[in-house]
Design a protein around this motif. Structure first.
Motif, mmCIF file in Angstrom:
data_model
loop_
_atom_site.group_PDB
_atom_site.id
_atom_site.type_symbol
_atom_site.label_atom_id
_atom_site.label_comp_id
_atom_site.label_asym_id
_atom_site.label_seq_id
_atom_site.Cartn_x
_atom_site.Cartn_y
_atom_site.Cartn_z
ATOM 1 N N THR A 240 -12.081 -0.361 0.689
ATOM 2 C CA THR A 240 -11.051 0.115 -0.397
ATOM 3 C C THR A 240 -11.788 0.123 -1.638
ATOM 4 N N THR A 241 -12.806 -0.178 -1.759
ATOM 5 C CA THR A 241 -13.488 -0.330 -3.050
ATOM 6 C C THR A 241 -14.788 0.516 -3.004
ATOM 7 N N THR B 58 0.902 -1.264 0.168
ATOM 8 C CA THR B 58 0.046 0.037 -0.014
ATOM 9 C C THR B 58 0.686 1.114 0.030
ATOM 10 N N TYR C 151 -12.140 8.354 -3.544
ATOM 11 C CA TYR C 151 -11.210 7.409 -3.426
ATOM 12 C C TYR C 151 -10.362 7.689 -4.784
ATOM 13 N N PHE D 69 -6.019 2.138 7.420
ATOM 14 C CA PHE D 69 -6.383 1.623 6.087
ATOM 15 C C PHE D 69 -6.873 0.378 6.093
ATOM 16 N N ALA E 135 -1.335 4.921 3.224
ATOM 17 C CA ALA E 135 -2.141 3.878 3.852
ATOM 18 C C ALA E 135 -1.178 3.248 5.051
ATOM 19 N N PRO F 261 -9.745 -1.350 -6.386
ATOM 20 C CA PRO F 261 -9.388 -0.872 -5.175
ATOM 21 C C PRO F 261 -8.406 0.399 -5.123
ATOM 22 N N THR F 262 -8.766 1.143 -3.970
ATOM 23 C CA THR F 262 -7.699 2.225 -3.928
ATOM 24 C C THR F 262 -6.638 1.704 -2.998
ATOM 25 N N ASP F 263 -5.486 2.424 -3.107
ATOM 26 C CA ASP F 263 -4.349 2.163 -2.119
ATOM 27 C C ASP F 263 -3.980 3.269 -1.271
ATOM 28 N N GLU F 264 -4.730 4.123 -0.942
ATOM 29 C CA GLU F 264 -4.759 5.006 0.192
ATOM 30 C C GLU F 264 -5.828 5.665 0.763
#
Length: 355
Positions: free
Chosen positions: A201-202, A77, A332, A196, A81, A265-268
């Motif tokens: 995350t989605t 991440t 996001y 995080f 994150a 997905p997001t990474d932060e």
């Protein structure tokens, strides 16, 4: 006479010696088939907890290796994150929410999974009953890694130290209790959890069986399309009717399109939506869910619901698109190429229907 009895006497002596040895080895004692119950790290049920405060920076304060283990537990991440900011979870109205470092949308499954790890954590052994100097175990006085508050106001402070010499366990202390040993991986899972770890995350999410229409409006004609869905009369999802821009498609093809969107997905950590709405608007995704059944007892009517996601892109970052979720509160950051692939999934399905 003595000579005649000598063999019997010798046999008797051997028998007595053998029985003595057998008793000394517990051969005739009934084996205890029960095992003592493992000592749990937590002395209360997680159902009794009202608040949880996690201090990721307190993990292994006296040992660099433990710190590196904490970082490894969230590898993959972004730096944001991996932030070691304190995390506060609060149980209210029968659900857990995140309040610090921000009121982020929570992933209930991840919180429940963390609580399960906490409740199942066991003590491997006791090292010192009344420690006078906790620094020798890699701890700093007054710097707990996790603070638990129960509904009746009781506080449990769990402090984490360095690894034991065997490197399989970490030193731990609950309140002013003894120094104990707990599996190192368990400690990393508990105290290494950043904010995080607990967020959704989605940003995209819906149940395909409830979806009636999805309208994707990109910034080009090839990335603008409409997906519609009708339930089968027999209730078999494999018999549902799906169409893409008025072309009939299979449920499997429809699923490939919706999955390509929902699985980005997001990474932060998300940011406040207002921070990105000054960027260029590049995407709108409109979702319409099917009408829910009314309540015959109250006379309420069936109602459908609509929601909208919007995408925004900064002028100096072509690699990401910020998606604002339907409540309009959070944005996001998602990879732009993943957004493009989702749109292309629909275009590929359409290309096979154009003839």
């Amino acid at each position: 006479m003595v000579k005649k009895l000598l063999p019997s006497i010798i046999l008797l002596l051997v028998l007595v010696a053998g029985m003595g040895y057998a008793y000394s080895q517990h051969f005739f004692q009934k084996k205890d088939e029960t095992t003592s119950a493992e000592t749990k790290l937590l002395t209360v049920s997680t159902n009794e907890l009202q608040q949880i405060v996690i201090h990721p920076s307190a993990l292994g304060t006296g040992d660099d290796t433990a710190n590196s283990n904490a970082e490894a537990s969230t590898s993959g991440t972004s730096d944001k994150a991996n932030s070691t900011a304190d995390v506060t979870l609060v149980h209210d109205n029968n659900q857990w929410t995140i309040t610090q470092p921000g009121a982020y949308p929570a992933n209930t499954y991840m919180i429940e999974d963390w609580l399960s790890t906490l409740e199942s954590a066991t003590v491997h052994g006791t090292v010192e009953q009344s420690p006078q100097d906790v620094s020798r175990y890699g701890m700093k006085q007054g710097q707990p890694g996790i603070v638990l508050t129960t509904k009746d106001g009781q506080k449990l402070e769990i402090s984490f130290g360095s690894e034991t010499p065997e490197r399989e366990y970490d030193y731990v202390r609950v309140n002013d209790g003894p120094i104990i040993q707990v599996a190192g991986q368990t400690i990393n899972d508990l105290a290494g959890a950043t904010a995080f770890h607990f967020i959704d995350t989605t940003p995209f999410g819906w149940d395909d069986q409830q979806l009636s229409k999805l309208v994707w409006k990109g910034n080009t004609s090839t990335t603008t399309w409409t997906l519609t869905h009708q339930l089968s009369s027999g209730g078999d999802p494999n018999q549902d009717k799906w169409s893409l821009n008025d072309h009939s498609i299979t449920p499997s093809e429809a699923g490939s399109i919706t999955d390509a969107i929902k699985n980005i997905p997001t990474d932060e950590l998300p940011v406040a939506a207002d921070k990105v709405k000054g960027y260029k608007h590049v995407l709108t995704l409109e979702i319409q869910l099917m009408a829910t059944n009314g309540d015959d007892n109250t006379g309420s009517e069936a109602t459908s619901s609509q929601s909208q996601y919007t995408g925004w892109q900064a002028a100096d970052d072509a690699t990401h698109i910020w998606i604002v979720e339907p409540t309009g509160k959070w944005a996001y950051r998602l990879p732009a190429d993943s957004i493009s692939r989702a749109a292309k999934t629909a275009a590929d399905v359409l290309s096979g229907k154009s003839d």
